[in-house]
Design an enzyme around this catalytic site. Structure first.
Site: not given
Ligand code: BGC
Length: 873
Positions: A464, A761
């Protein structure tokens, strides 16, 4: 022992180098050792002194107002600090931007085919493998090359170039690269804010013929960006703007500006995309030059870049070059990072070499793409030219540890390395202890920070690369222990102020781009969420705690206030069961965050396969508690500013009401919650809604839930930063230590023992059965535990904003043999080192000058004067 007087860092707006300003009011910070008594500043234009501040009492931060600065000029700023008649000096160069004055240069566009807009996709398609998404590489446009030759009768005294782009650019003058900056002009919400850069070319410019050459790639302007991989978010044509100011010996200024005399052609870079990757074709015949076209784009959105530029801050050699069980050639850099590969090969011309990037191998040790989604290829390609080929992509970067090389044999590879990129950060923390696993954990946190501080604080460097507000909200505390993030986050907060909507809403991603905003609104009806948008209050407060700089609070106060107004509007939304509530139940709705979208306690381990279920189970209570936490932080802000008495009273009443509403709405007398999950218990405790015996029962239930979970944590992303603090606060210190030392999933050491080199993550990115999942291996959010480690193991605790007061309270009974930690405060280095043997514990504490400190541990509780102290207990 007293520390010698010293300036350890002199910064303008958080930058030690390349500082350029747009206003005559300039924020300066002075990090010192030895507690200066006084300070003063002088501004120089070459050798001439232009301005003197007069003697000032010493403070780490100050704003120098109304400096006599002219637009487009270079100065030197000198700081002098004094103590007992002794002085030390430090100097920094200071450039000015246009300061609102007019650009003579015209925007120009190469003659080019327009970028292609990606089709819209549904949410469920987001995480499909690349191959299931539409589109080949022929839809990507070449990087453009621009040039302008000019002849000078004599070498000018000074040459300064101001430049920016629609796209991303790099510059060469007379064949020499102008700057090591990568991905200029970096990422902002371009229609409202586009950074330009200032380059001093005085040492490169020459008498006679000069050639300025520019490469121009898609970047954030046209490229496929964010989670959704959408393209053309700001435009579909590349453009460049540049103004070169040449000052002669006589002081006369001549200007060479972008206009239709610049020529352009498609370059040897066939395409370049921040996420998909970059392709060079060194066999391509040179294309003919065509004149650029002048365009009338506004310049009001242009501001000089206020943070240090993205660059390569480290080069890594391979840890290992492997042949996988499938027979593929894979380079392991031994470290998850953000960057690109530099490859030198000796291959025949026309040979196609492909580099695929990934953060992990699979269970069998084969190459494995851990990142799914549209346009997430992370593949760089080079078609080799004559002789040796050196390939290092210019306008992309990837999140990776492993690189699969297809098309070159090990014998043909002359060298391969990784160029690690990021915004340069100054390290301010040091953590070491007798458990190498905890040291590895801090190492992983450092790398997750470095990999995600790329122009803005991002979530991850591969999938992202977005400025998710919630991620830095939960991580800022730890981030600021390890690095000086002040200037960097301050600039990002300035972007947040611009992004705030009229109703006070703070987007969940800053900067956000149209498709991201639309996707979020389409999915959830709003572009805000508790714990994400609340970053607008919590991050400035964290920076204030770190620096003591009230200006940070002052400049963000209107944003905070409007955001609180937004929440207050959301509390007017009636919950579905409103009609069925008794009067008290109806009344308290005014103090609960009933409206809007909320991620809840995002990514709860027990909801691993049902993320929306985890959100649904926790959203209401998490939002309610977050409201209390944010109002409390806002009150702290008002108190720190020592004004706004009436407003303070209003928010004190509000906070009391929110806390009672939480208690009455969610907490049963026996301390249980209907949302009977660890995260909500942590949040209720942290919100201050419960006290005394009721708080004890809530804490007891939290611990019971941990035991029922086999001793493992089950907190999501929002509550986890508070878990260990709440356990410690409510008398479960042992439990907190167990969580830190726990090895089974979910736990911090599980990651470490499963080979993490950055933060994962998901707790289970590699499952206990060995399955490797398609998640990010480089997200800093779960690294939020780092701050607790500094505060408990190192025992270094900030007791008053700006580290004016420090409490040293190391947990020498935590099971470790020794620890050695320090933090660079605005007053100097605070450090605590302790070591145990069978009989005693030896402790060494360093207190910076000018700081009130105290040591507190069983058997030792006393004030400490500045200097180094040794104790044995
Ligand atoms: C991101 C997160 C973010 C979240 C929001 C994800 O796809 O990588 O770190 O805060 O979406 O819900």
């Amino acid at each position: 022992m007293q520390n010698a007087l010293q300036i350890t860092s002199f910064q303008i707006c958080g930058m030690e180098q390349c500082a350029a300003v747009e206003t005559p009011d300039v924020c300066v910070s002075l990090y010192t050792e030895g507690a200066p008594e006084g300070m003063c500043f002088r501004l120089f234009d070459h050798q001439d002194i232009l301005w003197f501040s007069g003697e000032l009492p010493w403070t780490p931060q100050t704003v120098l107002t109304a400096l006599p600065l002219k637009p487009n000029s270079s100065y030197r700023l000198e700081a002098q600090v004094t103590k007992n008649g002794t002085s030390v000096f430090s100097q920094i160069s200071l450039n000015t931007g246009f300061m609102g004055s007019h650009w003579q240069a015209k925007w120009i566009e190469p003659q080019q085919e327009n970028g292609i807009r990606e089709r819209s996709i549904q949410f469920f398609e987001l995480f499909m493998p690349q191959k299931d998404h539409y589109g080949g590489h022929d839809r990507l446009r070449p990087v453009q090359e621009l040039k302008r030759d000019f002849t000078l009768p004599e070498k000018p005294e000074r040459a300064t170039l101001y430049a920016t782009a629609h796209g991303v650019y790099a510059l060469w003058l007379n064949g020499q690269r102008v700057s090591e900056q990568r991905l200029a002009p970096e990422t902002t919400d371009y229609p409202n804010l586009l950074y330009y850069q200032v380059y001093d070319l005085s040492h490169m410019i020459r008498e006679g013929k000069n050639t300025l050459r520019v490469l121009l790639g898609d970047g954030w302007w046209i490229g496929r960006i964010g989670l959704s991989g959408d393209s053309c978010q700001y435009g579909d044509r590349l453009g460049f703007l540049g103004q070169l100011e040449l000052t002669g010996k006589d002081g006369m200024v001549e200007t060479i500006s972008t206009d239709s005399s610049f020529l352009s052609r498609p370059s040897f870079i066939r395409y370049s995309d921040l996420f998909m990757g970059e392709k060079w074709d060194l066999t391509l015949p040179e294309q003919p030059w065509t004149p650029c076209i002048e365009q009338d784009f506004p310049t009001e959105n242009l501001k000089v870049q206020p943070i240090a530029p993205i660059g390569v801050w480290k080069q890594l050699s391979p840890a290992e070059i492997l042949t996988t069980p499938k027979g593929e050639l894979v380079v392991d850099f031994g470290q998850c990072l953000a960057g690109v590969v530099k490859l030198r090969v000796s291959c025949p011309p026309g040979r196609v070499i492909m580099l695929d990037h990934s953060e992990t191998l699979d269970q069998e040790g084969n190459f494995f793409r851990n990142i799914l989604g549209r346009n997430k290829d992370q593949q760089d390609v080079v078609v080799c030219g004559q002789g040796e080929t050196t390939f290092c992509p210019e306008f992309t970067y990837h999140g990776f540890r492993y690189v699969r090389i297809v098309g070159a044999s090990p014998e043909e590879i002359l060298s391969v390395g990784a160029c690690v990129i990021g915004t340069p950060l100054q390290k301010t923390g040091r953590f070491a202890c007798s458990d190498s696993r905890l040291n590895q954990l801090q190492h992983n946190i450092l790398w997750a920070t470095r990999s995600n501080m790329v122009s803005v604080p991002t979530d991850c460097p591969q999938r992202e690369k977005q400025g998710w507000t919630g991620d830095i909200q939960v991580f800022a505390s730890t981030g600021c222990f390890n690095f000086d993030l002040t200037g960097f986050l301050r600039a990002w907060l300035a972007q947040m102020r611009l992004a705030q909507t009229e109703d006070g809403g703070i987007p969940i991603v800053v900067p956000s781009f149209p498709a991201q905003t639309a996707m979020q609104i389409g999915m959830s009806g709003s572009n805000t969420s508790s714990a994400w948008s609340d970053a607008c209050v919590l991050v400035p407060l964290r920076l204030f705690e770190e620096t003591g700089d009230r200006e940070i609070l002052r400049e963000n106060l209107p944003m905070m206030r409007c955001w609180l107004g937004y929440i207050q509007e959301a509390t007017k939304v009636l919950p579905e069961d409103y009609a069925r509530r008794d009067q008290a139940g109806k009344d308290r709705c005014r103090f609960l965050w009933t409206g809007g979208y909320h991620f809840g306690d995002w990514l709860i381990p027990s909801f691993e396969d049902d993320i929306p279920g985890g959100t649904a189970a926790t959203a209401r209570v998490v939002a309610a508690c977050q409201y209390a936490i944010t109002v409390e932080a806002y009150l702290e802000t008002l108190r720190a500013l020592d004004a706004h008495a009436a407003e303070r009273k209003e928010y004190e009443d509000l906070l009391r009401n929110i806390r009672s509403a939480i208690r009455e709405e969610f907490v049963h007398e026996d301390g249980t919650l209907d949302a009977d999950l660890q995260g909500p218990y942590v949040m209720v405790l942290r919100s201050g809604a419960v006290e005394g015996a009721l708080a004890d029962r809530v804490a007891a239930r939290l611990v019971q839930r941990i035991h029922e979970n086999g001793g493992g944590l089950d907190t999501g992303f929002v509550s986890v930063p508070y878990l260990l603090d709440m356990l410690t606060k409510y008398g479960y210190r042992e439990e907190a230590w167990k969580q830190l030392f726990r090895r089974e999933s979910p736990s911090w050491l599980y990651q470490v023992e499963h080979g993490a080199t950055s933060m994962w993550e998901n707790w289970n990115a590699i499952r206990p059965d060995g399955t490797v999942t398609t998640s990010s291996f480089n997200h800093y959010a779960l690294g939020c535990v780092g701050s607790w480690m500094y505060r408990q193991i190192g025992g270094i605790q900030c007791a008053k904003a700006g580290w004016k007061e420090i409490l040293f309270a190391p947990a020498t009974d935590c099971g470790l043999r020794w620890a050695d930690c320090s933090h660079q405060t605005p007053y100097g280095r605070a450090a605590c080192r302790w070591e145990k043997n069978d009989k005693e514990t030896r402790i060494e504490i360093t207190v910076p000058e000018g700081v009130n400190a105290r040591v507190s541990l069983p058997g030792l509780n006393m004030p400490l004067s500045p200097g180094t102290h040794n104790f044995t207990v």
